[in-house]
Design a protein around this motif. Structure first.
Motif, mmCIF file in Angstrom:
data_model
loop_
_atom_site.group_PDB
_atom_site.id
_atom_site.type_symbol
_atom_site.label_atom_id
_atom_site.label_comp_id
_atom_site.label_asym_id
_atom_site.label_seq_id
_atom_site.Cartn_x
_atom_site.Cartn_y
_atom_site.Cartn_z
ATOM 1 N N GLY A 230 -54.813 -5.994 112.337
ATOM 2 C CA GLY A 230 -53.983 -5.940 113.526
ATOM 3 C C GLY A 230 -54.028 -7.154 114.428
ATOM 4 O O GLY A 230 -53.281 -7.236 115.394
ATOM 5 N N ARG A 231 -54.949 -8.092 114.137
ATOM 6 C CA ARG A 231 -55.019 -9.295 114.950
ATOM 7 C C ARG A 231 -55.706 -10.382 114.144
ATOM 8 O O ARG A 231 -56.358 -10.106 113.151
ATOM 9 N N THR A 232 -55.586 -11.610 114.599
ATOM 10 C CA THR A 232 -56.241 -12.713 113.933
ATOM 11 C C THR A 232 -57.517 -13.085 114.678
ATOM 12 O O THR A 232 -57.590 -12.987 115.903
ATOM 13 N N PHE A 233 -58.514 -13.494 113.928
ATOM 14 C CA PHE A 233 -59.786 -13.919 114.511
ATOM 15 C C PHE A 233 -60.087 -15.373 114.165
ATOM 16 O O PHE A 233 -61.239 -15.781 114.121
ATOM 17 N N SER A 234 -59.041 -16.162 113.948
ATOM 18 C CA SER A 234 -59.227 -17.543 113.502
ATOM 19 C C SER A 234 -59.950 -18.405 114.534
ATOM 20 O O SER A 234 -60.554 -19.404 114.180
ATOM 21 N N PHE B 64 -78.826 -15.114 101.485
ATOM 22 C CA PHE B 64 -77.500 -14.673 101.936
ATOM 23 C C PHE B 64 -76.647 -15.890 102.297
ATOM 24 O O PHE B 64 -77.158 -16.884 102.805
ATOM 25 N N THR B 65 -75.342 -15.756 102.080
ATOM 26 C CA THR B 65 -74.401 -16.806 102.453
ATOM 27 C C THR B 65 -73.202 -16.187 103.151
ATOM 28 O O THR B 65 -72.556 -15.298 102.585
ATOM 29 N N ILE B 66 -72.912 -16.674 104.347
ATOM 30 C CA ILE B 66 -71.736 -16.213 105.081
ATOM 31 C C ILE B 66 -70.623 -17.241 104.912
ATOM 32 O O ILE B 66 -70.875 -18.456 104.887
ATOM 33 N N SER B 67 -69.404 -16.753 104.773
ATOM 34 C CA SER B 67 -68.259 -17.649 104.662
ATOM 35 C C SER B 67 -67.042 -16.945 105.240
ATOM 36 O O SER B 67 -67.065 -15.738 105.468
ATOM 37 N N ARG B 68 -65.993 -17.716 105.465
ATOM 38 C CA ARG B 68 -64.772 -17.112 106.002
ATOM 39 C C ARG B 68 -63.554 -17.746 105.347
ATOM 40 O O ARG B 68 -63.572 -18.929 104.968
ATOM 41 N N ASP B 69 -62.523 -16.951 105.231
ATOM 42 C CA ASP B 69 -61.235 -17.396 104.715
ATOM 43 C C ASP B 69 -60.229 -17.126 105.827
ATOM 44 O O ASP B 69 -59.836 -15.983 106.046
ATOM 45 N N THR B 70 -59.835 -18.188 106.521
ATOM 46 C CA THR B 70 -58.956 -17.998 107.679
ATOM 47 C C THR B 70 -57.552 -17.570 107.257
ATOM 48 O O THR B 70 -56.854 -16.911 108.021
ATOM 49 N N VAL B 71 -57.143 -17.936 106.064
ATOM 50 C CA VAL B 71 -55.817 -17.520 105.587
ATOM 51 C C VAL B 71 -55.799 -16.008 105.381
ATOM 52 O O VAL B 71 -54.850 -15.323 105.757
ATOM 53 N N LYS B 72 -56.862 -15.502 104.791
ATOM 54 C CA LYS B 72 -56.946 -14.065 104.537
ATOM 55 C C LYS B 72 -57.508 -13.297 105.733
ATOM 56 O O LYS B 72 -57.573 -12.062 105.691
ATOM 57 N N ASN B 73 -57.952 -14.047 106.763
ATOM 58 C CA ASN B 73 -58.500 -13.389 107.955
ATOM 59 C C ASN B 73 -59.672 -12.492 107.579
ATOM 60 O O ASN B 73 -59.800 -11.357 108.058
ATOM 61 N N THR B 74 -60.523 -13.022 106.708
ATOM 62 C CA THR B 74 -61.624 -12.248 106.142
ATOM 63 C C THR B 74 -62.916 -13.054 106.184
ATOM 64 O O THR B 74 -62.894 -14.279 105.991
ATOM 65 N N VAL B 75 -64.012 -12.367 106.435
ATOM 66 C CA VAL B 75 -65.336 -12.968 106.419
ATOM 67 C C VAL B 75 -66.154 -12.281 105.333
ATOM 68 O O VAL B 75 -66.013 -11.075 105.107
#
Length: 124
Positions: A26-30, A68-79
Motif C-alpha cells: 500500500g505504500r513505498t518505503f524507498s 545473516f545478510t540483509i538486503s533490499r530490492d527497491t523496485v520490488k519494495n521488498t527487504v
C-alpha cells in the motif's frame, strides 16, 4: 491494512538456512531505512539487522554477524534477511520494520511501521 508483510519463516534444523522476505503493502518505503527484529518467548524484542534507504549501508547484531545478510530490492519494495548456519538460539518471531528517517537505527522505538511477524524455529 498492514503496511509490511513478512514471509519465509518455518522450521529448520540447526545449521540450515532460511530467507525471510518483507513486502511493503500500500505504500513505498524507498526512502526509509528497514530493520529486522526478533522476539523469543519471554524475552524482549531485539535488533537483528538494518539497511539504510539506499541499501548501501548495513548493520548487524553481534550474535548474527557473519551468518545473516540483509538486503533490499527497491523496485520490488521488498527487504530480505538471508539466514545461514542457523542456531537453536535464533528461534524467535521475526519482525520487519521501517524507519522514515532513512538511516539505520537499532532502537525499536525509532521505527514507524511494523509487520505482524513470521516464526522461525530452529531444532537441534
Amino acid at each position: 491494512q498492514v503496511p509490511l508483510v513478512e514471509s519465509g519463516g518455518g522450521l529448520v534444523q540447526a545449521g540450515g538456512s532460511l530467507k525471510l522476505s518483507c513486502a511493503a503493502s500500500g505504500r513505498t518505503f524507498s526512502s526509509h531505512s528497514m530493520g529486522w527484529f526478533r522476539q523469543a518467548p519471554g524475552k524482549e524484542r531485539q535488533f537483528v539487522a538494518g539497511v539504510n534507504w539506499s541499501g548501501g549501508s548495513t548493520d548487524y547484531a553481534e550474535s548474527v554477524k557473519g551468518r545473516f545478510t540483509i538486503s533490499r530490492d527497491t523496485v520490488k519494495n521488498t527487504v530480505y534477511l538471508q539466514m545461514n548456519n542457523l542456531k537453536v538460539e535464533d528461534t524467535a518471531a521475526y519482525y520487519c520494520a521501517a524507519n522514515r528517517k532513512g538511516w539505520i537505527r537499532r532502537e525499536e522505538g525509532e521505527y514507524d511501521y511494523w509487520g505482524q511477524g513470521t516464526q522461525v524455529t530452529v531444532s537441534s
